[in-house]
Design an enzyme around this catalytic site. Structure first.
Site, mmCIF file in Angstrom:
data_model
loop_
_atom_site.group_PDB
_atom_site.id
_atom_site.type_symbol
_atom_site.label_atom_id
_atom_site.label_comp_id
_atom_site.label_asym_id
_atom_site.label_seq_id
_atom_site.Cartn_x
_atom_site.Cartn_y
_atom_site.Cartn_z
ATOM 1 N N GLU A 142 -42.357 123.411 12.058
ATOM 2 C CA GLU A 142 -42.327 124.625 11.236
ATOM 3 C C GLU A 142 -41.754 124.404 9.838
ATOM 4 O O GLU A 142 -40.681 124.923 9.498
ATOM 5 C CB GLU A 142 -41.551 125.735 11.931
ATOM 6 C CG GLU A 142 -42.261 126.272 13.153
ATOM 7 C CD GLU A 142 -41.516 127.441 13.794
ATOM 8 O OE1 GLU A 142 -40.353 127.674 13.464
ATOM 9 O OE2 GLU A 142 -42.128 128.118 14.621
ATOM 10 N N GLU A 165 -46.882 127.437 19.888
ATOM 11 C CA GLU A 165 -45.811 128.151 20.584
ATOM 12 C C GLU A 165 -46.231 129.609 20.730
ATOM 13 O O GLU A 165 -46.459 130.278 19.727
ATOM 14 C CB GLU A 165 -44.498 128.076 19.791
ATOM 15 C CG GLU A 165 -44.005 126.669 19.565
ATOM 16 C CD GLU A 165 -42.691 126.624 18.772
ATOM 17 O OE1 GLU A 165 -42.050 127.671 18.599
ATOM 18 O OE2 GLU A 165 -42.329 125.528 18.316
#
Ligand code: GAL
Length: 633
Positions: free
Chosen positions: A144, A315
């Site tokens: 991320e 995710e």
């Protein structure tokens, strides 16, 4: 292509005796993928230069032995504590000049060359060791980029790298001065070494300076990522992904995506509804356990573009998260709905985060597929159901949309640099248009700002694009469909000056934005046809056809042939009217959907997603709350 499910797993969090049982349960549940490794640097390299791969060898062998495919993450989002002793100046520095500390994650500055070399070192070790491992079927770089506000760093390392970047771009300080207009307020430089970072100035820095810094910072992320992909490719043929986030615009995801094989993103619908959307309290209440009906879809379509067709969810929220202002429990069925919605938008894989809830450290309040005591949590059954449904379902394909919507990261930086009105946020504007299209039941393709071919679309929208690229303008010229440009499009040069001739300066459209104004949200600009512009309006001088006019007489929507320009930010009802008219004109059939019900067509199926907490009857079918319904086309 077979669509698959997976899960994120941290073998280093659990006693080794549990691994085999975990792996067997994952496989029995119908999971294909297991993502590991992305935070495990302190276990891979406990001391500088001393590697311990044995545990990871065994973990991969156990998982692979159970039939799972491994996504192996590079651990560069979590440098171990010893790294700071080697590079005390590697931390990112915030805009107030404070270094960000050790003790969580993402504690590095993208510009620190020493840290970059350390990353290259660990990625080389990892890729060398596992590049040919038959169980390692994909890679993830870092974790991320940009999460926790980590792209912009005002460190010494960033300053040095910025000056080099400027020297490359402008070649001479005189050229930089001219490009930025530094004669204003005597800001002229006589050497690149005099240029600082645009923070801690007395009042706002020159917007051209800020924009240059934003472009530089974005380039740094792309370069940081490229170092890793180039190394991995030397040792492995497996595809490389990065897991992007929701509503992070600090770097150009398309630029990073150019070096990846797969774009992926981390979908936390309830967290996002709670912490990153400008919506009413009533909307938040209604969707508190389901998430916003359009936020996920927007990112699915965005990342399909970033991945040039190949994208995953790396995710997927399975239950309450720990990090939003409020952390509701998803309605039963949502973990299934979210997965199916991703597949309907073309996801190759959906991985739930995480396998088992951790009983320690920061995320102990974050649900997994299993509870901390290993009993199934709510999403466990739902994931199993999706796996069974996938097995029974032939490939659903990805249909091309009639409508293209431009998304441009540089415009997000531009309007943060010079918002000119508190509510002018680029993501918010584009998302408002996206929602409008979804309310009409349309498939949408998001396209990059340098899209060079629009043929195949019937309608193209480019709200808020600060500088229209030559590629886009060329594509527009050849385009036979309808285009809606504006508000605030083509309003700046690349160097962030006001262009003359004045905006929008679109070929074939006789129009000049003579003045603009921003307004508080409770000061609407009424339109003759009903409804209002909000936040932003432009006064357009034009000889073109006026489609909509403000009550004060100024044109609001104009057109010449298929080319439309919109001089303001329309409230939802106005946007619906404009989009419906454009679609009708283009022969695109629309279906006005009830609140919270969303539709997506693939090549083979029409999907319905009910985000409401109540059943919805539509087309003779009753779709339960959190329900998914599909029909073969
Ligand atoms: C993501 C992150 C994961 C985990 C998760 C919790 O942003 O990539 O590591 O922290 O959030 O929701």
């Amino acid at each position: 292509m077979k669509r698959t499910l997976g899960v994120c797993y941290y073998p280093e969090h659990w006693p080794e005796e549990k691994w085999a049982e975990d792996a067997a349960r994952m496989a029995a549940l119908g999971l294909t993928w297991v993502r590991i490794g992305e935070f495990a640097w302190s276990r891979m390299e406990p001391e500088p230069g001393r590697f311990d791969w044995d545990w990871l060898d065994r973990a991969i062998a156990v998982l692979g032995g159970a039939g799972l495919k491994v996504v192996l993450g590079t651990p560069t989002a979590t440098p171990p504590r010893w790294m700071l002793d080697r590079h005390p100046d590697m931390l990112a520095v915030d805009a107030q000049g404070r270094p960000r500390g050790f003790g969580s994650r993402r504690h590095y500055c993208f510009s620190h060359r020493g840290y970059r070399t350390e990353c290259a070192r660990i990625v080389t070790e990892l890729a060398q060791r596992y590049g040919r491992n038959p169980h390692v079927a994909a890679w993830q770089t870092d974790n991320e980029y940009g999460c926790h506000d980590t792209v912009l760093s005002y460190s010494e390392a960033a300053k040095t790298a910025f000056r080099e970047w400027l020297a490359q771009r402008y070649q001479s300080p005189q050229a930089l001065n001219r490009a930025w207009g530094n004669v204003f307020w005597s800001m002229e430089y006589s050497s690149f070494d005099e240029v600082g970072l645009p923070n801690l100035t007395v009042t706002e820095a020159n917007p051209s300076h800020t924009m240059a810094f934003r472009r530089f910072a974005s380039d740094e992320v792309a370069e940081f990522n490229r170092v890793q992909t180039q190394i991995i490719r030397k040792f492995s043929a497996a595809p490389i992904a990065h897991n992007y986030m929701g509503r992070i615009t600090e770097f150009d995801h398309f630029a990073v995506g150019a070096d990846l094989d797969i774009a992926s993103w981390d979908a936390y619908p309830l967290g996002f509804l709670s912490d990153r959307l400008e919506v009413s309290a009533e909307h938040k209440r209604r969707f508190v356990r389901q998430g916003d009906p359009d936020f996920q879809a927007f990112h699915h379509d965005l990342y399909r573009a970033v991945g040039r067709g190949r994208w995953w969810i790396m995710e997927q929220q399975p239950g309450p998260v720990n990090w939003a202002p409020w952390n509701a429990d998803p309605l039963p069925g949502m973990a299934r709905l979210w997965a199916w919605e991703a597949f309907a938008h073309g996801a190759e894989a959906v991985c739930y985060f995480r396998w088992r809830q951790a009983p320690f450290a920061q995320e102990q309040m974050h649900a997994g597929l299993l509870r901390p005591d290993s009993a199934p949590a709510q999403a466990f059954e739902e994931a199993g159901k999706v796996a069974q449904e996938l097995a029974a379902m032939p490939d659903v394909g990805t249909a091309r949309a009639d409508v293209a919507l431009v998304f441009d990261y540089a415009s997000a930086w531009a309007w943060q640099t010079q918002p000119q009105g508190r509510d002018f946020d680029y993501f918010r504007l584009v998302f408002a248009f996206y929602r409008g299209l979804r309310r009409l039941g349309l498939n949408v393709d998001i396209v990059p700002p340098d899209v060079a071919d629009l043929s195949g679309y019937r309608l193209v929208l480019a709200p808020g694009v600060a500088t229209l690229s030559d590629a886009f303008l060329g594509a527009l010229k050849a385009f036979k469909g309808a285009a809606l440009i504006g508000p605030r499009s083509n309003a700046k040069t690349v160097e962030f000056a006001t262009p003359v001739p004045l905006p929008p300066n679109l070929p074939g459209l006789d129009a000049v934005v003579a003045r603009v104004e921003s307004l508080p949200p409770d000061v609407p600009v009424p339109l003759e046809g009903g409804g209002n512009l909000l936040h932003w309006r432009e006064k357009i001088e034009t000889g073109a056809e006026v489609v909509e006019r403000a009550a004060d007489g100024w044109p609001a929507l104009i057109r010449s042939g298929g080319l439309h320009y919109l001089g303001g930010w329309p409230e939802d009802a106005v946007l619906d009217r404009m989009l419906t008219a454009l679609c009708e004109r283009q022969g695109i059939s629309v279906e006005v959907l009830p609140e919270g019900l969303r539709r997506r067509d693939t090549d083979t199926h029409r999907f319905w997603f009910n985000y409401n907490p109540v059943p919805v009857e539509w087309g003779g079918v009753v779709i339960p709350p959190a329900g998914v319904h599909w029909e073969a086309l």
